[in-house]
Design an enzyme around this catalytic site. Structure first.
Site, PDB file in Angstrom:
ATOM      1  N   ASN A   1      43.838   1.196 -38.739  1.00 48.08           N
ATOM      2  CA  ASN A   1      42.549   1.296 -39.409  1.00 48.08           C
ATOM      3  C   ASN A   1      41.815   0.012 -39.098  1.00 48.08           C
ATOM      4  O   ASN A   1      42.283  -1.062 -39.498  1.00 48.08           O
ATOM      5  CB  ASN A   1      42.829   1.373 -40.906  1.00 48.08           C
ATOM      6  CG  ASN A   1      42.013   2.425 -41.561  1.00 48.08           C
ATOM      7  OD1 ASN A   1      40.796   2.496 -41.365  1.00 48.08           O
ATOM      8  ND2 ASN A   1      42.683   3.243 -42.337  1.00 48.08           N
TER       9      ASN A   1
ATOM     10  N   SER B   1      56.693   1.379 -50.594  1.00 50.69           N
ATOM     11  CA  SER B   1      56.558   0.991 -49.185  1.00 50.69           C
ATOM     12  C   SER B   1      56.796  -0.509 -49.080  1.00 50.69           C
ATOM     13  O   SER B   1      56.201  -1.295 -49.814  1.00 50.69           O
ATOM     14  CB  SER B   1      55.145   1.336 -48.704  1.00 50.69           C
ATOM     15  OG  SER B   1      54.915   0.785 -47.426  1.00 50.69           O
TER      16      SER B   1
ATOM     17  N   CYS C   1      44.202   0.003 -47.136  1.00 48.88           N
ATOM     18  CA  CYS C   1      44.779  -1.184 -47.755  1.00 48.88           C
ATOM     19  C   CYS C   1      43.910  -2.448 -47.657  1.00 48.88           C
ATOM     20  O   CYS C   1      43.664  -2.955 -46.579  1.00 48.88           O
ATOM     21  CB  CYS C   1      46.117  -1.436 -47.060  1.00 48.88           C
ATOM     22  SG  CYS C   1      46.988  -2.903 -47.534  1.00 48.88           S
TER      23      CYS C   1
ATOM     24  N   SER D   1      57.790  -0.310 -43.458  1.00 48.44           N
ATOM     25  CA  SER D   1      56.752  -0.534 -42.449  1.00 48.44           C
ATOM     26  C   SER D   1      57.427  -1.170 -41.242  1.00 48.44           C
ATOM     27  O   SER D   1      57.700  -2.363 -41.229  1.00 48.44           O
ATOM     28  CB  SER D   1      55.670  -1.470 -43.010  1.00 48.44           C
ATOM     29  OG  SER D   1      55.023  -0.841 -44.083  1.00 48.44           O
ATOM     30  N   LEU D   2      57.736  -0.342 -40.250  1.00 50.04           N
ATOM     31  CA  LEU D   2      58.509  -0.831 -39.099  1.00 50.04           C
ATOM     32  C   LEU D   2      57.564  -1.321 -37.987  1.00 50.04           C
ATOM     33  O   LEU D   2      57.644  -2.461 -37.567  1.00 50.04           O
ATOM     34  CB  LEU D   2      59.432   0.292 -38.599  1.00 50.04           C
ATOM     35  CG  LEU D   2      60.364  -0.057 -37.448  1.00 50.04           C
ATOM     36  CD1 LEU D   2      61.271  -1.228 -37.789  1.00 50.04           C
ATOM     37  CD2 LEU D   2      61.205   1.166 -37.056  1.00 50.04           C
ATOM     38  N   HIS D   3      56.721  -0.460 -37.515  1.00 50.40           N
ATOM     39  CA  HIS D   3      55.615  -0.779 -36.607  1.00 50.40           C
ATOM     40  C   HIS D   3      55.979  -1.192 -35.180  1.00 50.40           C
ATOM     41  O   HIS D   3      55.108  -1.244 -34.320  1.00 50.40           O
ATOM     42  CB  HIS D   3      54.670  -1.829 -37.222  1.00 50.40           C
ATOM     43  CG  HIS D   3      54.131  -1.451 -38.584  1.00 50.40           C
ATOM     44  ND1 HIS D   3      54.089  -0.163 -39.049  1.00 50.40           N
ATOM     45  CD2 HIS D   3      53.615  -2.213 -39.584  1.00 50.40           C
ATOM     46  CE1 HIS D   3      53.567  -0.147 -40.277  1.00 50.40           C
ATOM     47  NE2 HIS D   3      53.278  -1.368 -40.622  1.00 50.40           N
TER      48      HIS D   3
ATOM     49  N   CYS E   1      48.494 -10.640 -51.045  1.00 51.75           N
ATOM     50  CA  CYS E   1      49.860 -10.500 -50.537  1.00 51.75           C
ATOM     51  C   CYS E   1      50.202 -11.741 -49.721  1.00 51.75           C
ATOM     52  O   CYS E   1      49.395 -12.188 -48.912  1.00 51.75           O
ATOM     53  CB  CYS E   1      49.984  -9.259 -49.652  1.00 51.75           C
ATOM     54  SG  CYS E   1      51.662  -9.015 -49.019  1.00 51.75           S
TER      55      CYS E   1
ATOM     56  N   GLY F   1      49.567  -5.777 -51.787  1.00 54.28           N
ATOM     57  CA  GLY F   1      50.774  -6.499 -52.151  1.00 54.28           C
ATOM     58  C   GLY F   1      52.054  -5.898 -51.621  1.00 54.28           C
ATOM     59  O   GLY F   1      52.091  -4.770 -51.145  1.00 54.28           O
ATOM     60  N   GLU F   2      53.113  -6.709 -51.699  1.00 52.40           N
ATOM     61  CA  GLU F   2      54.441  -6.273 -51.286  1.00 52.40           C
ATOM     62  C   GLU F   2      55.230  -5.951 -52.564  1.00 52.40           C
ATOM     63  O   GLU F   2      55.628  -6.862 -53.305  1.00 52.40           O
ATOM     64  CB  GLU F   2      55.110  -7.396 -50.467  1.00 52.40           C
ATOM     65  CG  GLU F   2      56.584  -7.237 -50.234  1.00 52.40           C
ATOM     66  CD  GLU F   2      57.009  -5.855 -49.698  1.00 52.40           C
ATOM     67  OE1 GLU F   2      56.340  -5.314 -48.796  1.00 52.40           O
ATOM     68  OE2 GLU F   2      58.001  -5.325 -50.214  1.00 52.40           O
TER      69      GLU F   2
ATOM     70  N   CYS G   1      50.891 -10.239 -42.692  1.00 50.78           N
ATOM     71  CA  CYS G   1      50.883  -9.343 -41.522  1.00 50.78           C
ATOM     72  C   CYS G   1      49.524  -9.454 -40.833  1.00 50.78           C
ATOM     73  O   CYS G   1      48.480  -9.459 -41.496  1.00 50.78           O
ATOM     74  CB  CYS G   1      51.154  -7.901 -41.941  1.00 50.78           C
ATOM     75  SG  CYS G   1      52.728  -7.719 -42.800  1.00 50.78           S
TER      76      CYS G   1
ATOM     77  N   CYS H   1      46.516  -6.700 -41.278  1.00 51.71           N
ATOM     78  CA  CYS H   1      46.266  -6.176 -42.625  1.00 51.71           C
ATOM     79  C   CYS H   1      45.180  -6.975 -43.357  1.00 51.71           C
ATOM     80  O   CYS H   1      45.245  -8.210 -43.430  1.00 51.71           O
ATOM     81  CB  CYS H   1      47.568  -6.220 -43.406  1.00 51.71           C
ATOM     82  SG  CYS H   1      47.388  -5.801 -45.146  1.00 51.71           S
TER      83      CYS H   1
ATOM     84  N   CYS I   1      47.641   5.859 -55.160  1.00 50.33           N
ATOM     85  CA  CYS I   1      48.160   4.696 -54.452  1.00 50.33           C
ATOM     86  C   CYS I   1      47.869   3.464 -55.309  1.00 50.33           C
ATOM     87  O   CYS I   1      46.716   3.205 -55.654  1.00 50.33           O
ATOM     88  CB  CYS I   1      47.460   4.608 -53.094  1.00 50.33           C
ATOM     89  SG  CYS I   1      47.919   3.160 -52.140  1.00 50.33           S
TER      90      CYS I   1
ATOM     91  N   GLU J   1      43.220  -3.079 -56.019  1.00 42.80           N
ATOM     92  CA  GLU J   1      42.706  -1.738 -55.739  1.00 42.80           C
ATOM     93  C   GLU J   1      43.685  -0.641 -56.125  1.00 42.80           C
ATOM     94  O   GLU J   1      44.897  -0.834 -56.066  1.00 42.80           O
ATOM     95  CB  GLU J   1      42.483  -1.583 -54.232  1.00 42.80           C
ATOM     96  CG  GLU J   1      41.701  -2.675 -53.600  1.00 42.80           C
ATOM     97  CD  GLU J   1      41.738  -2.583 -52.077  1.00 42.80           C
ATOM     98  OE1 GLU J   1      40.930  -3.265 -51.447  1.00 42.80           O
ATOM     99  OE2 GLU J   1      42.576  -1.848 -51.534  1.00 42.80           O
TER     100      GLU J   1
HETATM  101  N1  SAH Z   1      53.304  -4.288 -48.483  1.00 40.23           N
HETATM  102  C1  SAH Z   1      53.792  -2.975 -48.314  1.00 40.23           C
HETATM  103  C2  SAH Z   1      52.933  -1.920 -48.958  1.00 40.23           C
HETATM  104  C3  SAH Z   1      51.445  -2.080 -48.870  1.00 40.23           C
HETATM  105  S1  SAH Z   1      50.744  -1.898 -47.271  1.00 40.23           S
HETATM  106  C4  SAH Z   1      54.012  -2.687 -46.841  1.00 40.23           C
HETATM  107  O1  SAH Z   1      53.564  -3.474 -46.011  1.00 40.23           O
HETATM  108  O2  SAH Z   1      54.669  -1.696 -46.532  1.00 40.23           O
HETATM  109  C5  SAH Z   1      50.823  -0.123 -47.038  1.00 40.23           C
HETATM  110  C6  SAH Z   1      50.831   0.313 -45.581  1.00 40.23           C
HETATM  111  O3  SAH Z   1      49.543   0.073 -44.996  1.00 40.23           O
HETATM  112  C7  SAH Z   1      51.854  -0.424 -44.739  1.00 40.23           C
HETATM  113  O4  SAH Z   1      52.599   0.482 -43.949  1.00 40.23           O
HETATM  114  C8  SAH Z   1      50.973  -1.300 -43.872  1.00 40.23           C
HETATM  115  O5  SAH Z   1      51.610  -1.653 -42.683  1.00 40.23           O
HETATM  116  C9  SAH Z   1      49.765  -0.408 -43.679  1.00 40.23           C
HETATM  117  N2  SAH Z   1      48.576  -1.110 -43.192  1.00 40.23           N
HETATM  118  C10 SAH Z   1      48.161  -2.369 -43.449  1.00 40.23           C
HETATM  119  N3  SAH Z   1      47.029  -2.663 -42.759  1.00 40.23           N
HETATM  120  C11 SAH Z   1      46.715  -1.558 -42.057  1.00 40.23           C
HETATM  121  C12 SAH Z   1      45.663  -1.223 -41.137  1.00 40.23           C
HETATM  122  N4  SAH Z   1      44.709  -2.103 -40.820  1.00 40.23           N
HETATM  123  N5  SAH Z   1      45.657   0.014 -40.611  1.00 40.23           N
HETATM  124  C13 SAH Z   1      46.609   0.922 -40.932  1.00 40.23           C
HETATM  125  N6  SAH Z   1      47.634   0.672 -41.778  1.00 40.23           N
HETATM  126  C14 SAH Z   1      47.685  -0.553 -42.324  1.00 40.23           C
HETATM  127 FE1  SF4 Z   2      51.335  -7.462 -47.377  1.00 41.15          FE
HETATM  128 FE2  SF4 Z   2      51.925  -4.930 -46.683  1.00 41.15          FE
HETATM  129 FE3  SF4 Z   2      49.607  -6.096 -45.914  1.00 41.15          FE
HETATM  130 FE4  SF4 Z   2      51.901  -6.907 -44.851  1.00 41.15          FE
HETATM  131  S1  SF4 Z   2      50.973  -4.864 -44.658  1.00 41.15           S
HETATM  132  S2  SF4 Z   2      50.265  -8.264 -45.580  1.00 41.15           S
HETATM  133  S3  SF4 Z   2      53.283  -6.743 -46.577  1.00 41.15           S
HETATM  134  S4  SF4 Z   2      50.217  -5.626 -47.994  1.00 41.15           S
END
Ligand code: SAH
Ligand code: SF4
Length: 315
Positions: free
Chosen positions: A243, A144, A287, A167-169, A67, A114-115, A71, A74, A60, A47
């Protein structure tokens, strides 16, 4: 290229494609956001999103098909992993989106599928091309990452003013472990130290992305611990309301009051805070969401890669 022999041109025509990406789906949101699901004729879709703002146009991009980081919140992570994108496929997304936009795209964020740091070699080539051939400032390129410590160090060595977002969270290892398997390998303290070193090496303010999940990451004790963790060096915390995706974990969006409370605890501790403005809701712009809806997409996915195999840089 009329100055080349006709036969050679014919050969070029059959052997190479100038615009390699095909569009599987094109969605336009009522707020101006456009999202493409693209592929190379092989149904391995990924995407990219066009994000017009009043003062700039951003986009973006994806760095991988799927990926492997797994996580638990995601949509992309849920689908597993196929492969890294080539430099051409990364740049190809930019070119397609620029074709859609009457205004120049000046900012790129690698926050699609992806990462990015698992595809460091192609990512760096793509960023170099965006800088040298397209004329984008490195300052307007944002990577990111989930928090791969060796790769962040590699990126720091380039000494380029690329904007880095982690992405700390959660500031707590026990919470982050549950959300992001990578935390078992590089826990909170280590990855935040590495971000500090990146900030020092590049002189760029870094961003901490913070996903607010109802009752999981949006609690006052985490806000206070986060403030303590990131205090004292140039950074900003970007709050992202979850989201909704059905990950089977029962995660839900935070209450508006909890977001306000979280933000005010950070701000009263002197932390710079921004909130992600959500856009493109009506077209599943977040994402991995659109790809997840693409039928049969995940049929060929291999299983998730165990986290201990992810430690070495990809080059
Ligand atoms: N892999 C990288 C970049 C792609 S994800 C990373 O993880 O940083 C981009 C961002 O979208 C990250 O901060 C990720 O944590 C966030 N993200 C993933 N799933 C999400 C969701 N369901 N709601 C909100 N943000 C989300
Ligand atoms: Fe991959 Fe980023 Fe999604 Fe984690 S949040 S699974 S690193 S795309």
């Amino acid at each position: 290229m009329a100055d080349l022999p006709a036969e050679f041109r014919q050969y070029l025509d059959t052997a190479f494609r100038v615009s390699p990406l095909e569009i599987a789906t094109h969605r336009k949101s009522s707020d101006g956001v456009e999202k493409l699901l693209v592929h190379n004729g092989d149904q391995q879709v990924y995407e990219c999103v066009l994000l017009p703002y009043q003062d700039r146009v951003s986009c973006c991009l994806s760095s991988q098909v799927g990926c492997p980081m797994g996580c638990t919140f995601c949509a992309t992570g849920l689908g597993g992993f196929d492969r890294n994108l080539t430099t051409g496929e990364i740049i190809g997304q930019y070119l397609l989106l620029q074709n859609l936009s009457p205004r120049r795209i000046s900012h790129v964020v690698f926050m699609g599928m992806g990462e990015p740091l698992l595809n460091l070699k192609n990512l760096i080539k793509a960023m170099t091309l965006l800088h040298e051939e397209v004329g984008l400032s490195y300052r307007h390129l944002t990577v990111s990452t989930v928090g791969l410590v060796p790769q962040i160090k590699e990126l720091a060595k380039l000494n380029l003013p690329i904007h880095l977002a982690l992405s700390l969270h959660s500031p707590f290892d026990e919470v982050r472990d549950r959300l992001m398997p990578v935390n078992h390998k590089w826990p909170v303290a280590e990855v935040v130290d590495t971000m500090k070193a990146y900030q020092k090496a590049t002189g760029r303010k870094v961003t901490f992305e913070y996903l607010l999940i109802n009752g999981v990451t949006d609690t006052p004790d985490q806000a206070a611990a986060l403030a303590k963790l990131v205090r004292g060096f140039p950074n900003v915390v970007n709050l992202i309301p979850f989201n909704w995706v059905d990950t089977g974990q029962g995660f839900s969006r935070p209450a508006r009051d909890n977001v306000r409370r979280f933000r005010s605890i950070l701000e009263s501790n002197g932390i710079n805070v921004t909130e992600r403005v959500e856009r493109g809701h009506d077209i599943a712009a977040a994402c991995g969401q659109l790809a997840g809806q693409h039928q049969g997409k995940f049929a060929s996915r291999s299983n998730l890669t165990p986290v201990d195999q992810l430690s070495r840089p990809s080059f």
